[in-house]
Motif scaffolding. Structure first.
Motif: not given
Lengths: 761, 192
Positions: A627-629, A634-637, A686-688, B141-142, B159-161, B181
């Motif tokens: 996933y990526k943010r 700030l949403q993940s996909s 971005n968290g990945n 993420a995710g 989920q943590l932003l 969120q």
């Protein structure tokens, strides 16, 4: 100048085509599709133009064969690195390039890394670790990225012998002075079959001058940032004894890119570089070479730290020493065979300290000593026009003793190599097969084979193909590093000391409560990293035009990387160690064109397209696990293949363009170079843990350098120049790049051996 | 005054729904409650936790740490879940990979507790990557957390932003700011 424009335009078109085709070089059907798609995307008239320029390019190619103008045939230059014995450049079957003294002189640069960075396919990169020390001195320096592999995977040889003293995998190139370099040879692709571990991406061999006749050279160098350099170069040949003496001193005040951070970005330094070579003809069959080198550098350390929770200034300095001794006895057994007996010793030390300025108390000190002793025997047999054979054996005795390592450590490697080269079909076809065996005391025997083919249908064209296995044994740091970062609070432990250190830490209460360390009692030892590299190339050598194309692919397994243990230190911060984790690949294409416009003007250009990706990441993307943010919402996909840019620190596009003006009659020359490094991934945000978003990239940049020189009389030459004309700086991500600098070199040469020879770009 | 007003509102809603249910036979869908919150958390492991309750969408005072008013607690990068070793509640958590908006129902079973103070439901390091270059704790993420609330009967997805350092002077950070969120389902249903 008309043909110049044509070439430039055609060059751009070729890049477009090359780059487009090579996005998926291994899927032929898709490749065709890509080209069609490419055509569809272009407007019709654009496409016609595109074809036109390609045709034009071929046209120019054809025309150049007719011209009788001479272009110094680089194919006649002799290189030694590709086969570990002398070969004409035009005959080597593995991808080899050469930077000669003439080119080095024309750049006016005293920095080897600047000279290397102007070569196609070589990128000077920072250690990723270096950037963690914002505002603190970066002790890691810059190294060479070749075929998309980190600096740790390129062997750096001086006169054929490997230098030691890498810090975090990087050998500081500043240790090698440029004033006495005869030529730099670059071999790309796995070269472990001749050079063993470290030569997985390739080899850079810096060859220094040999005494031929009496020469005296003096140079005074002055540049921005109060940089001063002085060089003496003396050579003489008395009957059967040759002496070559080189001495260089370089000092600089350093520079400051960010006045808001205390201390300079690069602190003041001074360095001495001395090299003495003695050759002796003992008999007409026996020749002796002794080479002694001494490098001594000192750099100030001056920065801000926190001491007892209050800001404080520390100062001190780092002393680096590199001393090597090399002895070679060459015995000509017969006119066609010879034996070399070699002994090489190199010792590198780095000692650093800082004291609190207010109290004079020692705040930090580190020391690092590494040495290698390398005896070797090499045999060569040349059956003229039929075959050449080279074989040898030797050993590496390596030692390391450093404050960040657990005690003094030793490693011993025994090795043997053999390579045969056949010349077939009236010498139109060259076949090479070779293998090297390495046995390190703590590993099983490792074999690295290589095969290569060169086909020369006529004097203009050469086609090459080579494939080889490369390997890199885990180095000292992977096994013995015992590092606690006092500033931040994390630990990094080598695999061999992990278990005893964890036990110790647990006993001392330094591990988080409840940490289960038992799985690390019988931890698996690290395996060597291995690679398979393939290279295909074509070279055209015409009267005015020299063009070279290549495509490459490297698959690397068991890449050693840092991972975090599942428990933390008692301060909550991670403990890291090393593991064979990744499988990555790098692939790409490169092109080099050199064209002689008139008797005074020459242009050249080079381009590399590179993809470097982690196979596990690709698999995770395909399985929908990654996933990526979005940095804004700030949403993940899910990450798609298109999002994944590749490994950090690699630019997809790098290019260079050079223009040389030379008037030997009046003693003028001007050399302009433009080097482009395209955008590259810097760090995940971005968290990945992968590079997939523009915010994680560093923008591409150009380095524009120019130098001009004028000979005055027989002996004097004055050169002025400027580097980084665009004044590009990036204090955080590329602190090694100073802004625009100017320099002046005053050279005084008596009996100059190579005085304004014809141009070689 | 505020309390009285919300009481009136609640009564009004109940009356309204009661009125509705008379005229319709389909089950009532209670809208879930979405919110984005920022929680300031201590960095030092020698300082108190910050406790959060989904139902009231608020920070719970430390004096209420022994009650079921809070669902999770945070300090540095350590999550507590109000259960067994950490509190009197019956909270639990499940971490799942996916896109937050697409995960529309919480699992019925399989919630993890804080078994002991060293064996917590949310393992430290499981939800973030520490970047030694920037020292950032970047939430992966995710990753979606499904919480069962401390009362054991309600569900939330979270989920943590972002996790950021609050500005600090000196060598060590003092506070971390957690932006997250969540969607809380007041009806007790596992659907959001």
């Amino acid at each position: 100048m008309v043909s110049f424009t044509k070439i430039a335009l055609s060059f751009v078109c070729h890049i477009t085509l090359l780059q487009h085709c090579l996005t998926k070089p291994w899927q032929f059907t898709e490749l065709i599709g890509e080209i069609l798609h490419h055509r569809n995307q272009m407007k019709k008239n654009q496409y016609i133009l595109f074809c036109f320029f390609n045709l034009l390019f071929l046209q120019i190619n054809a025309q150049t064969r007719v011209f009788k103008d001479t272009l110094n045939g680089s194919s006649e230059e002799v290189v030694v690195t590709a086969n570990r014995s002398e070969r004409k450049m035009g005959n080597v079957a593995v991808p080899t390039s050469l930077i000669n003294k003439n080119t080095i002189t024309k750049t006016g640069s005293l920095q080897l890394q600047n000279i290397l960075s102007e070569q196609t396919g070589i990128v000077i990169v920072n250690s990723a670790l270096g950037t963690s020390l914002n505002g603190y001195p970066n002790p890691f320096g810059q190294g060479v990225q070749m075929l998309g592999l980190d600096p740790a995977y390129t062997a750096i040889l001086l006169d054929g012998e490997p230098l030691v003293g890498r810090n975090a995998g990087i050998l500081k190139l500043g240790r090698i002075a440029t004033g006495n370099i005869k030529q730099v040879e670059i071999v790309k692709g796995p070269s472990s079959s001749l050079y063993g571990s470290e030569a997985m991406a390739g080899v850079i061999n810096i060859i220094t001058e040999m005494p031929v006749k009496e020469t005296l050279g003096l140079q005074l160098h002055n540049a921005s940032n109060n940089t001063w350099g002085g060089t003496i170069n003396y050579a003489n040949k008395f009957n059967k004894t040759g002496v070559q003496f080189f001495l260089n001193r370089l000092s600089s005040d350093g520079y400051d890119l960010d006045p808001n951070v205390y201390g300079k970005t690069v602190d003041p330094s001074r360095e001495w570089n001395g090299h003495l070579k003695i050759t002796q003809e003992i008999s007409n069959k026996l020749q002796l070479l002794v080479s002694l080198r001494n490098y001594d550098a000192r750099q100030d350390n001056n920065y801000q730290i926190y001491y007892q929770n209050l800001p404080a200034i520390v100062s001190g300095y780092t002393t680096e020493k590199d001393q090597s001794a090399f002895t070679q006895l060459k015995y000509n057994v017969s006119p066609t065979s010879k034996i070399y007996f070699r002994g090489f010793y190199d010792r590198y030390s780095n000692e650093s300290f800082v004291n609190l300025v207010s109290s004079g108390l020692r705040f930090d000190e580190t020391s690092f000593v590494q040495s290698v002793l390398k005896p070797e025997v090499q045999y060569e047999k040349n059956r003229v026009g039929k075959s050449q054979y080279v074989a040898g054996f030797g050993a590496n005795f390596e030692m390391i003793d450093a404050s960040r390592y657990a005690g003094k450590q030793q490693l011993t490697t025994g090795y043997a190599f053999t390579q045969k080269e056949w010349y077939l079909m009236q010498q139109k076809l060259t076949l090479i097969a070779g293998v090297r065996l390495d046995k390190r005391n703590d590993f099983a025997m490792h074999a690295s084979p290589r095969i290569a083919v060169a086909y020369k249908p006529n004097s203009q064209w050469k086609f090459t193909a080579s494939a080889g296995l490369g390997f890199k044994a885990p180095d000292f740091r992977h096994m013995y590093l015992n590092f606690y970062n006092a500033q931040i609070g994390y630990s990094l432990l080598g695999t061999s000391i992990l278990w005893p250190e964890l036990q110790k830490m647990q006993k001392e209460g330094l591990l988080a409560a409840g940490a289960d360390i038992s799985p690390y009692a019988n931890q698996q030892e690290l395996k060597p990293e291995t690679s398979l590299g393939v290279h295909l190339g074509a070279k055209y050598t015409g009267k005015k035009l020299i063009a070279e194309w290549g495509i490459f692919r490297d698959d690397i397994k068991n890449l050693i990387d840092v991972y975090a243990l599942p428990f933390t230190r008692s301060n909550g911060l991670p403990i890291y160690s090393y593991q064979n984790i990744n499988s990555v690949f790098t692939e790409g294409a490169e092109m080099d064109l050199k064209y002689r416009l008139t008797s005074h003007w020459s242009i050249s250009g080079g381009y590399q397209f590179l993809l470097a990706k982690d196979k596990q990441v690709l698999q995770n993307i395909d399985q929908g696990l990654l996933y990526k943010r979005d940095p804004v919402t700030l949403q993940s996909s899910l990450v798609s293949r298109q999002d994944y840019y590749g490994l950090a620190n690699r630019s997809k596009n790098t290019a260079n363009f050079k223009l040389l003006y030379e008037d030997n009659q009046h003693g003028w020359d001007t050399y302009f170079r433009a080097v482009y490094r395209g955008q590259f991934g810097f760090m995940d945000k971005n968290g990945n843990n992968i590079i997939d978003n523009p915010s994680e990239m560093t923008e591409g940049y150009w380095m524009l350098n120019i130098a001009a020189s004028k000979s005055i009389g027989q002996a004097l030459r004055v050169q002025i120049g400027a580097e980084n004309l665009l004044n590009y700086t990036n204090p955080i991500q590329l602190p090694n790049i100073p802004g625009r600098t100017y320099f002046i070199n005053i050279n005084y040469n008596i009996n100059q051996p190579t005085k304004h020879k014809s141009n070689k770009l | 005054m505020k309390n009285r007003f919300s009481l009136i509102a609640a009564v009004a809603i109940v009356v309204l729904f009661a009125a509705c249910s008379k005229s319709s036979t389909t089950p009532v869908v209670v809208p879930s409650y979405s919110s984005t919150q920022t929680l300031t958390v201590n960095f030092s492991t020698a300082t108190p936790y910050a406790f959060f309750g989904f139902k009231d969408s608020s920070l719970v005072a430390n004096t209420d740490s022994a009650t079921a008013k809070w669902d999770f607690g945070l300090r540095f990068t350590t999550f507590l879940v109000n259960s067994n070793a950490s509190g009197p509640g019956n909270a639990g958590v499940i971490m799942q990979d996916g896109v937050f908006a697409n995960l529309t129902s919480a699992p019925a079973t399989g919630y993890a507790y804080d078994t002991t103070s060293t064996k917590l439901a949310i393992k430290d390091g499981s939800w973030y990557d520490y970047n030694p270059l920037s020292h950032a704790f970047v939430p992966k993420a995710g990753k979606v957390f499904f919480f069962r609330s401390a009362d054991g009967t309600h569900y939330a997805k979270m989920q943590l932003l972002a996790v950021d350092y609050l500005p600090f002077t000196g060598p060590t950070p003092v506070k971390l700011s957690y932006k997250f969120q969540y969607v809380y389902q007041p009806s007790g249903s596992t659907n959001f």
